[in-house]
Motif scaffolding. Sequence first.
Motif, PDB file in Angstrom:
ATOM      1  N   ARG A  41       0.859  -1.020  -0.201  1.00  0.00           N
ATOM      2  CA  ARG A  41       0.093   0.069  -0.022  1.00  0.00           C
ATOM      3  C   ARG A  41       1.414   1.234   0.185  1.00  0.00           C
ATOM      4  N   HIS A  42       0.325   1.957  -0.795  1.00  0.00           N
ATOM      5  CA  HIS A  42       1.184   3.599  -0.947  1.00  0.00           C
ATOM      6  C   HIS A  42       0.662   4.304   0.367  1.00  0.00           C
ATOM      7  N   PHE A  43       2.262   5.150   1.049  1.00  0.00           N
ATOM      8  CA  PHE A  43       1.889   6.288   1.746  1.00  0.00           C
ATOM      9  C   PHE A  43       3.301   6.612   1.143  1.00  0.00           C
ATOM     10  N   PRO A  44       3.388   7.646   0.544  1.00  0.00           N
ATOM     11  CA  PRO A  44       4.710   8.420  -0.397  1.00  0.00           C
ATOM     12  C   PRO A  44       4.833   9.597   0.971  1.00  0.00           C
ATOM     13  N   LEU A  45       5.436  10.232   1.220  1.00  0.00           N
ATOM     14  CA  LEU A  45       5.835  11.322   2.168  1.00  0.00           C
ATOM     15  C   LEU A  45       5.709  12.734   1.182  1.00  0.00           C
ATOM     16  N   GLU A  46       5.412  14.282   1.990  1.00  0.00           N
ATOM     17  CA  GLU A  46       6.199  14.981   1.372  1.00  0.00           C
ATOM     18  C   GLU A  46       8.122  15.193   1.539  1.00  0.00           C
ATOM     19  N   LYS A  47       8.331  14.784   2.226  1.00  0.00           N
ATOM     20  CA  LYS A  47       9.278  14.952   2.267  1.00  0.00           C
ATOM     21  C   LYS A  47      10.550  14.446   1.679  1.00  0.00           C
ATOM     22  N   HIS A  48      10.096  13.437   0.784  1.00  0.00           N
ATOM     23  CA  HIS A  48      10.755  12.724   0.067  1.00  0.00           C
ATOM     24  C   HIS A  48      10.257  12.922  -1.921  1.00  0.00           C
ATOM     25  N   LYS A  49      11.124  13.700  -2.331  1.00  0.00           N
ATOM     26  CA  LYS A  49      10.433  14.734  -3.682  1.00  0.00           C
ATOM     27  C   LYS A  49      10.275  13.661  -4.791  1.00  0.00           C
ATOM     28  N   HIS A  50      10.980  11.949  -4.550  1.00  0.00           N
ATOM     29  CA  HIS A  50      10.206  11.475  -5.969  1.00  0.00           C
ATOM     30  C   HIS A  50       9.751   9.981  -4.874  1.00  0.00           C
ATOM     31  N   VAL A 116      -2.436   5.424  -5.955  1.00  0.00           N
ATOM     32  CA  VAL A 116      -1.529   5.877  -5.259  1.00  0.00           C
ATOM     33  C   VAL A 116      -2.520   6.504  -3.748  1.00  0.00           C
ATOM     34  N   ASP A 117      -3.031   7.676  -5.003  1.00  0.00           N
ATOM     35  CA  ASP A 117      -3.890   8.936  -3.701  1.00  0.00           C
ATOM     36  C   ASP A 117      -5.201   8.281  -2.781  1.00  0.00           C
ATOM     37  N   ALA A 118      -5.529   7.060  -3.655  1.00  0.00           N
ATOM     38  CA  ALA A 118      -6.637   6.156  -2.851  1.00  0.00           C
ATOM     39  C   ALA A 118      -6.143   5.594  -1.729  1.00  0.00           C
ATOM     40  N   ASP A 119      -4.416   4.312  -1.995  1.00  0.00           N
ATOM     41  CA  ASP A 119      -4.162   4.545  -1.147  1.00  0.00           C
ATOM     42  C   ASP A 119      -3.163   5.663   0.241  1.00  0.00           C
ATOM     43  N   GLN A 120      -2.840   6.366  -0.256  1.00  0.00           N
ATOM     44  CA  GLN A 120      -2.665   7.408   0.763  1.00  0.00           C
ATOM     45  C   GLN A 120      -3.738   7.992   1.534  1.00  0.00           C
ATOM     46  N   ALA A 121      -4.964   7.892   1.409  1.00  0.00           N
ATOM     47  CA  ALA A 121      -5.842   9.039   1.741  1.00  0.00           C
ATOM     48  C   ALA A 121      -6.383   7.422   2.544  1.00  0.00           C
ATOM     49  N   GLU A 122      -7.024   6.079   1.938  1.00  0.00           N
ATOM     50  CA  GLU A 122      -7.443   5.191   3.232  1.00  0.00           C
ATOM     51  C   GLU A 122      -6.284   5.298   4.263  1.00  0.00           C
ATOM     52  N   GLY A 123      -5.215   5.644   3.969  1.00  0.00           N
ATOM     53  CA  GLY A 123      -3.662   5.715   5.083  1.00  0.00           C
ATOM     54  C   GLY A 123      -4.399   6.235   5.836  1.00  0.00           C
ATOM     55  N   LYS A 124      -4.229   7.684   6.445  1.00  0.00           N
ATOM     56  CA  LYS A 124      -4.776   8.235   6.464  1.00  0.00           C
ATOM     57  C   LYS A 124      -5.670   8.412   7.267  1.00  0.00           C
ATOM     58  N   ALA A 125      -7.046   8.170   6.299  1.00  0.00           N
ATOM     59  CA  ALA A 125      -7.701   7.658   7.199  1.00  0.00           C
ATOM     60  C   ALA A 125      -8.113   6.908   8.796  1.00  0.00           C
ATOM     61  N   ILE A 126      -6.927   5.322   8.326  1.00  0.00           N
ATOM     62  CA  ILE A 126      -6.697   4.526   9.663  1.00  0.00           C
ATOM     63  C   ILE A 126      -5.981   4.884  10.519  1.00  0.00           C
ATOM     64  N   GLY A 127      -5.247   5.603  10.219  1.00  0.00           N
ATOM     65  CA  GLY A 127      -4.385   6.932  11.178  1.00  0.00           C
ATOM     66  C   GLY A 127      -2.560   6.589  10.714  1.00  0.00           C
ATOM     67  N   VAL A 128      -2.363   6.532   9.741  1.00  0.00           N
ATOM     68  CA  VAL A 128      -0.799   6.116   9.134  1.00  0.00           C
ATOM     69  C   VAL A 128      -0.011   7.098   8.828  1.00  0.00           C
ATOM     70  N   THR A 129       0.459   7.467   9.790  1.00  0.00           N
ATOM     71  CA  THR A 129       1.390   8.590  10.110  1.00  0.00           C
ATOM     72  C   THR A 129       2.396   8.597   9.654  1.00  0.00           C
ATOM     73  N   GLY A 130       2.913   7.650   9.535  1.00  0.00           N
ATOM     74  CA  GLY A 130       4.738   7.215   8.321  1.00  0.00           C
ATOM     75  C   GLY A 130       5.145   5.779   7.978  1.00  0.00           C
TER      76      GLY A 130
END
Length: 166
Positions: A41-50, A116-130
């Motif tokens: 599942r994808h959770f790209p972090l803003e601090k990593h530009k690639h 990727v966007d859907a994974d990230q949104a789901e991750g945020k919704a369930i409390g993934v932070t890192g």
Amino acid sequence: MTDSVILDVWCELQCPDCHHALDDVRALRARYGDRLDIRLRHFPLEKHKHAFAAAQAAEEAVEQGRGWPYTEAVLARTAELAERGEPVLLDVARELGLDVEEFDTALIDGRHILIVDADQAEGKAIGVTGTPTYVIDGQRLDGGKSQDGLRARIEEIADRLLADTP
């Protein structure tokens, strides 16, 4: 008895911690085989530009039937990805014998952005932070701060789920 258990691995392909977590993922795959369905599942972090491009490239690798080998190869080169960017994603595809032109096109046309966007949104919704963060049987295990004991905890939950009778 459950046939298989799902383990979601919230990952970011420019994350050194996710690279270190591969040993646990490989060990879990070796121990459980098909009984543990390990899903990237994808959770790209803003601090990593690639990271966002890398997540899209990983989805293209899934399309071409080599999702995990590609993911592992990119994670082995997190420092190089940080330094050189998207050319590394194409280099890895080439090394694995994948259709590099298709990768290039996928990164340009954004065909995998919604996944990727859907994974990230789901991750945020369930409390993934890192990353890495694991979810098994509704339990979130955060490996972003420390991975100590996480594999044992995942095995404990998987063993219980696989042994349970319906």
